[in-house]
Motif scaffolding. Structure first.
Motif, PDB file in Angstrom:
ATOM      1  N   ASN A   3      -2.536   5.381   6.105  1.00 58.94           N
ATOM      2  CA  ASN A   3      -3.137   6.505   5.383  1.00 58.94           C
ATOM      3  C   ASN A   3      -2.234   7.738   5.395  1.00 58.94           C
ATOM      4  O   ASN A   3      -2.672   8.857   5.647  1.00 58.94           O
ATOM      5  CB  ASN A   3      -4.515   6.835   5.964  1.00 58.94           C
ATOM      6  CG  ASN A   3      -5.420   7.506   4.954  1.00 58.94           C
ATOM      7  OD1 ASN A   3      -5.110   7.540   3.760  1.00 58.94           O
ATOM      8  ND2 ASN A   3      -6.524   8.050   5.420  1.00 58.94           N
TER       9      ASN A   3
ATOM     10  N   CYS B 181      -6.268  -2.467   0.647  1.00 61.92           N
ATOM     11  CA  CYS B 181      -5.582  -2.301   1.924  1.00 61.92           C
ATOM     12  C   CYS B 181      -6.628  -2.350   3.029  1.00 61.92           C
ATOM     13  O   CYS B 181      -7.569  -1.542   3.037  1.00 61.92           O
ATOM     14  CB  CYS B 181      -4.818  -0.973   1.961  1.00 61.92           C
ATOM     15  SG  CYS B 181      -4.061  -0.638   3.570  1.00 61.92           S
TER      16      CYS B 181
ATOM     17  N   CYS C 237       0.852  -1.192   0.000  1.00 61.97           N
ATOM     18  CA  CYS C 237       0.000   0.000   0.000  1.00 61.97           C
ATOM     19  C   CYS C 237       0.888   1.242   0.000  1.00 61.97           C
ATOM     20  O   CYS C 237       1.840   1.337   0.785  1.00 61.97           O
ATOM     21  CB  CYS C 237      -0.920  -0.001   1.207  1.00 61.97           C
ATOM     22  SG  CYS C 237      -1.974   1.475   1.324  1.00 61.97           S
ATOM     23  N   GLN C 238       0.555   2.203  -0.862  1.00 64.44           N
ATOM     24  CA  GLN C 238       1.344   3.429  -0.944  1.00 64.44           C
ATOM     25  C   GLN C 238       1.149   4.331   0.264  1.00 64.44           C
ATOM     26  O   GLN C 238       1.987   5.187   0.550  1.00 64.44           O
ATOM     27  CB  GLN C 238       0.965   4.198  -2.213  1.00 64.44           C
ATOM     28  CG  GLN C 238       1.266   3.438  -3.495  1.00 64.44           C
ATOM     29  CD  GLN C 238       0.745   4.162  -4.723  1.00 64.44           C
ATOM     30  OE1 GLN C 238       0.091   5.195  -4.618  1.00 64.44           O
ATOM     31  NE2 GLN C 238       1.039   3.609  -5.900  1.00 64.44           N
ATOM     32  N   SER C 239       0.044   4.127   0.993  1.00 60.05           N
ATOM     33  CA  SER C 239      -0.280   5.013   2.117  1.00 60.05           C
ATOM     34  C   SER C 239       0.024   4.402   3.474  1.00 60.05           C
ATOM     35  O   SER C 239       0.003   5.105   4.481  1.00 60.05           O
ATOM     36  CB  SER C 239      -1.766   5.400   2.067  1.00 60.05           C
ATOM     37  OG  SER C 239      -2.088   5.999   0.836  1.00 60.05           O
TER      38      SER C 239
ATOM     39  N   CYS D 215      -6.455   1.312   5.296  1.00 54.00           N
ATOM     40  CA  CYS D 215      -6.948   2.615   4.813  1.00 54.00           C
ATOM     41  C   CYS D 215      -8.015   2.480   3.741  1.00 54.00           C
ATOM     42  O   CYS D 215      -8.525   3.493   3.236  1.00 54.00           O
ATOM     43  CB  CYS D 215      -5.788   3.461   4.291  1.00 54.00           C
ATOM     44  SG  CYS D 215      -5.070   2.852   2.740  1.00 54.00           S
ATOM     45  N   GLU D 216      -8.371   1.230   3.355  1.00 55.79           N
ATOM     46  CA  GLU D 216      -9.390   0.939   2.344  1.00 55.79           C
ATOM     47  C   GLU D 216      -9.004   1.407   0.941  1.00 55.79           C
ATOM     48  O   GLU D 216      -9.864   1.561   0.072  1.00 55.79           O
ATOM     49  CB  GLU D 216     -10.746   1.563   2.750  1.00 55.79           C
ATOM     50  CG  GLU D 216     -11.280   1.092   4.084  1.00 55.79           C
ATOM     51  CD  GLU D 216     -11.608  -0.398   4.093  1.00 55.79           C
ATOM     52  OE1 GLU D 216     -12.092  -0.910   3.080  1.00 55.79           O
ATOM     53  OE2 GLU D 216     -11.344  -1.046   5.132  1.00 55.79           O
ATOM     54  N   ARG D 217      -7.717   1.672   0.696  1.00 54.43           N
ATOM     55  CA  ARG D 217      -7.281   2.027  -0.660  1.00 54.43           C
ATOM     56  C   ARG D 217      -7.443   0.804  -1.577  1.00 54.43           C
ATOM     57  O   ARG D 217      -7.081  -0.309  -1.226  1.00 54.43           O
ATOM     58  CB  ARG D 217      -5.821   2.470  -0.642  1.00 54.43           C
ATOM     59  CG  ARG D 217      -5.258   2.790  -2.038  1.00 54.43           C
ATOM     60  CD  ARG D 217      -3.776   3.077  -1.944  1.00 54.43           C
ATOM     61  NE  ARG D 217      -3.528   4.373  -1.339  1.00 54.43           N
ATOM     62  CZ  ARG D 217      -3.444   5.519  -2.021  1.00 54.43           C
ATOM     63  NH1 ARG D 217      -3.593   5.513  -3.344  1.00 54.43           N
ATOM     64  NH2 ARG D 217      -3.207   6.641  -1.401  1.00 54.43           N
ATOM     65  N   ARG D 218      -7.970   1.053  -2.799  1.00 56.39           N
ATOM     66  CA  ARG D 218      -8.176  -0.015  -3.772  1.00 56.39           C
ATOM     67  C   ARG D 218      -7.314   0.228  -5.009  1.00 56.39           C
ATOM     68  O   ARG D 218      -7.114   1.374  -5.416  1.00 56.39           O
ATOM     69  CB  ARG D 218      -9.645  -0.097  -4.199  1.00 56.39           C
ATOM     70  CG  ARG D 218     -10.574  -0.560  -3.089  1.00 56.39           C
ATOM     71  CD  ARG D 218     -12.031  -0.436  -3.507  1.00 56.39           C
ATOM     72  NE  ARG D 218     -12.912  -0.876  -2.451  1.00 56.39           N
ATOM     73  CZ  ARG D 218     -13.542  -2.050  -2.442  1.00 56.39           C
ATOM     74  NH1 ARG D 218     -13.375  -2.883  -3.457  1.00 56.39           N
ATOM     75  NH2 ARG D 218     -14.334  -2.387  -1.444  1.00 56.39           N
ATOM     76  N   LYS D 219      -6.850  -0.882  -5.607  1.00 58.76           N
ATOM     77  CA  LYS D 219      -6.077  -0.806  -6.845  1.00 58.76           C
ATOM     78  C   LYS D 219      -6.444  -1.995  -7.723  1.00 58.76           C
ATOM     79  O   LYS D 219      -6.768  -3.076  -7.205  1.00 58.76           O
ATOM     80  CB  LYS D 219      -4.568  -0.857  -6.541  1.00 58.76           C
ATOM     81  CG  LYS D 219      -3.985   0.395  -5.922  1.00 58.76           C
ATOM     82  CD  LYS D 219      -2.518   0.190  -5.543  1.00 58.76           C
ATOM     83  CE  LYS D 219      -1.665  -0.185  -6.738  1.00 58.76           C
ATOM     84  NZ  LYS D 219      -0.221  -0.314  -6.365  1.00 58.76           N
TER      85      LYS D 219
END
Length: 788
Positions: free
Chosen positions: A740, A520, A502-504, A523-527
């Protein structure tokens, strides 16, 4: 000019020296006397000073002016509602450039703050107190103990509708229209649910909207009858609708005869006085029956009961079980019900109409008219602790509330927290033990499987697969427990070793297949899933590890004729999907459940005979000081789902460390011996419950800012007397340091005296709040933290 001679306001606009405030001369005194005699422009005026708690992260209350002048208040002339100030009522006030809704906490006639520095209130919203005295006192104590803003504590206790300044909802009742009154008793025989409501109205004349659940009537059926013009709605009349709302018999079904252990527990409990009872009953021992019979005694005395459950997913079956037993209004309070319904249920609890309130931790801050008992099921569960905003423990808050209300409280669990066990061992709580499973159910047999050098299918050993096959062949159900959702926790390049980071956050992204994406879990980041390695361009991307999605796919392929049901946060997002999945468990057919800890708590699965625990080693390696405790609780709880009826249950625990002494102690001798050993470890390490703890946490885009702030916190605590503390830890990074794009650090302090720790925190926080760095760094304080 206007002369003020308290408590009166005199209009002297025709006099000389207009615009200046002077002592009255002889002519002005004559005018005053004339006005008094004729009662013209002379009117009473009282200047009051209101302390208002606002929903802002500032620990102090705010003082506002209120000019109350009856009956000719100038605000009334402009159509603004005029109410006398009442402690516990809502008020609308200016705050900077905003207008906020706050709660009046005090009304004074004098104030030390200069008058010109105060602002006037804009409106008093409520005629009477929205927050009753008992709940206000509870929130004041909680804000003091947890060192949090009183306004935010009160905000947490209030439904959103009231936080927005809206009026309390008007309760509705349904009655027959003229057409409905003329309809024969069996005039709706083709629509049984509609006919049941029709016959109820013929007998009782009215039906309160809040009593629909009591009689198992649905909103959809009400809507259908209204569309047919058979019924209509009106405002609820407490007198007219009283007979229908309060059944004479509080029981729908008779209580089950208690066994010896249940009977002993029931006779030990004392009503109408404070005692904290720790009811430790093995899974399936009948703790719910003790709850039901205890509440029956409270209802017979005309009082109310509060029942807390750890998860929203437990609400449907708990509500259903209580409605089977009781013929009395039961409401639920949790974040998954509509705001309008939550506000109505909150009001029904406050008025006393609702007799049993069942909810999650937010229900602990509900007002009651006459609370008689509090029951906390699965008291060990960490979900009773609020982790953000107003950080409080619903369990501890309820214990304090029961003490101040002088009523009993029952903490129920098969695996009590170490704090509760310690309090029972030292005599603070009264311990009630139930070791015998209800009916003829026997404890499940437990086997540990050594995974070393074994080939597995998505984490399942061959021995486990053989047990699943045997269980399905016997038309029984199996539960595979894995506390890791998604398809695989790691996506890695076989060529260069790249992995999806994850980038964050300092975390790897989890691969999900339904739908396909990387997520993730912090932080709930999606890719999107890359087709080739972003680092070297190689096309051979592989997964490492396994999650519930992969387990579901593998089991569906291995057992194509058997239904595989996955229960995790991803598969239960749609409304009622969790209840629908659990409904399958009540059908006596073979199926395989794959689930996370959502399935480990309190669910009764009558045809479940096999439980397999994957990755039991996770808790053994946890850096959290509560990791071992939570591992033991989770394994014991999920194992307790097996063999709850007449069929013998079997539990398989897979581990790469089958010789670990604590794991063997848990599986061989049970949770009591395991918890006793953990208490010895905690005492040696001077950790809770043998010390009282508080943790400061800091968040910033720069790790240096967190460390700098927490070092200042350490200095402030030492200046407040913390040099006498036995132990401090930090500043240290969190287990996931970066989430995050923000770094997270903590600083923890321990003290053998709760009161001493509270005094130090109160003194230090006053200094910390004044620091410039505290305004630039996001920080929080957690008292009695669940982790460091």
């Amino acid at each position: 000019m206007v002369l003020c001679q308290a408590p009166y306001t005199i209009n002297l606009s025709g006099c000389k020296n207009r615009g200046r405030i002077l002592a009255p001369n002889d002519s002005q005194r004559k005018l005053i006397a004339k006005q008094v005699a004729h009662k013209t422009t002379f009117r009473p005026c009282m200047l009051q000073f209101l302390s208002v708690a606002l929903p802002v992260p500032i620990r102090d209350t705010f003082t506002y002016r209120h000019s109350h002048s009856d009956p000719h208040n100038p605000r009334a002339e402009h159509g603004i509602k005029v109410c006398p100030p009442t402690i516990g009522a809502r008020v609308r006030v200016p705050f900077g450039r905003r207008e906020l809704i706050g709660i009046i906490t005090a009304v004074e006639t004098t104030c030390d703050i200069p008058n010109e520095k105060l602002k006037d209130i804009l409106e008093i919203i409520d005629d009477t107190a929205l927050i009753p005295e008992e709940l206000l006192s509870l929130c004041i104590w909680a804000s003091s103990y947890y060192h949090h803003s009183l306004g935010e504590a009160l905000s947490a206790a209030t439904p959103q509708r009231f936080r927005d300044g809206k009026a309390p909802t008007t309760a509705k009742a349904y009655i027959h229209t003229q057409e409905g009154k003329g309809l024969p008793e069996n005039g709706l025989a083709r629509a049984k649910k509609q006919q049941d409501i029709h016959q109820h109205l013929l007998k009782h004349k009215s039906l309160a909207d809040s009593d629909l659940g009591l009689h198992d009537f649905s909103k959809a059926t009400i809507k259908a009858l209204m569309e047919k013009n058979i019924i209509t709605s009106r405002a609820l009349d407490p007198e007219l609708d009283k007979s229908a709302a309060e059944p004479s018999d509080i029981l729908r079904e008779s209580a089950k005869p208690p066994n010896d252990e249940q009977s002993k527990a029931l006779t030990t409990i004392r009503y109408h006085e404070y005692n904290c009872y720790l009811l430790q009953g093995t899974t399936g021992s009948g703790k719910t029956e003790v709850y039901l019979q205890t509440i029956a005694r409270i209802l017979q005395a005309g009082q109310q009961a509060l029942v807390l459950i750890p998860e929203i997913g437990l609400s449907p079956q708990t509500i259903a079980r209580f409605r089977e037993r009781f013929n009395t209004p039961i409401v639920e309070l949790h974040s998954n019900i509509a705001e309008g319904l939550r506000a109505q249920n909150w009001q029904d609890a406050k008025s006393g109409k609702a007799k049993i309130i069942i909810g999650t931790r937010l229900a602990s801050l509900t007002p009651f008219r006459d609370l008689g008992i509090i029951i906390i099921d699965e008291e060990h569960d960490q979900s009773y602790k609020q982790q953000d905003g107003f950080k409080y423990s619903a369990r501890d808050l309820c214990i304090y509330r029961a003490h101040t209300q002088n009523i009993p409280i029952i903490l129920g669990s098969a695996t009590p927290s170490l704090e509760s066990l310690h309090n029972a061992n030292t005599g603070k709580y009264k311990k009630l033990v139930m070791r015998q499973r209800a009916g003829s159910a026997k404890p499940p047999a437990i086997t540990i499987i050594d995974l070393k050098n074994q080939r597995t299918e998505s984490g399942l050993s061959q021995q486990s697969l053989e047990h699943i096959h045997r269980t399905i062949k016997q038309n029984e159900q199996a539960l595979i427990f894995l506390n890791r959702r998604g398809y695989a926790p790691v996506l890695v390049c076989h060529s260069c070793g790249w992995n999806a980071q994850c980038q964050s956050c300092d975390a790897q992204m989890t691969l999900h297949q339904q739908p396909r994406h990387l997520l993730c879990h912090y932080c709930e980041r999606r890719k999107p899933i890359p087709n080739s390695c972003p680092n070297c361009g190689h096309f051979e991307l592989q997964t490492s590890g396994y999650g519930t999605e992969q387990l579901e796919k593998t089991l569906s392929a291995l057992f194509p004729q058997t239904e595989v049901i996955r229960v995790d946060r991803d598969s239960t997002q749609r409304k009622n999907s969790f209840e629908q999945k659990l409904q399958i468990a009540t059908e006596n057919k073979a199926c395989i459940f794959v689930g996370t800890q959502m399935l480990a708590k309190g669910h009764h699965l009558p045809n479940l005979t096999l439980v397999i625990v994957l990755d039991a080693d996770q808790g053994l390696m946890s850096p959290d000081f509560r990791g071992l405790e939570m591992m033991g609780q989770l394994i014991t709880q999920v194992a307790g789902r097996a063999g709850r009826e007449n069929k013998l249950g079997h539990v398989l625990v897979q581990s790469h460390r089958p010789d670990h002494p604590l794991l063997n102690l848990l599986l061989d001798q049970g949770y009591n011996s395991y918890a006793k050993q953990l208490l010895h470890i905690r005492q040696s390490a001077l950790l809770p419950p043998f010390q009282y703890a508080a943790t400061f946490k800091a968040e910033s885009k720069r790790a240096e800012s967190c460390i700098e702030f927490l070092n200042i916190v350490r200095a402030s605590l030492q200046g407040a007397g913390a040099s006498e503390l036995l132990k401090t830890i930090g500043p240290i990074p969190a287990s996931q340091e970066k989430i995050n794009n923000k770094y997270r650090y903590s600083y923890s302090v321990f003290c053998p005296s709760r009161q001493r720790l509270q005094n130090i925190l109160a003194k230090a926080i006053k200094e910390i709040d004044q620091l410039a760095l505290s305004k630039r760094t996001r920080w929080s304080l957690t008292v009695d933290p669940s982790s460091l």
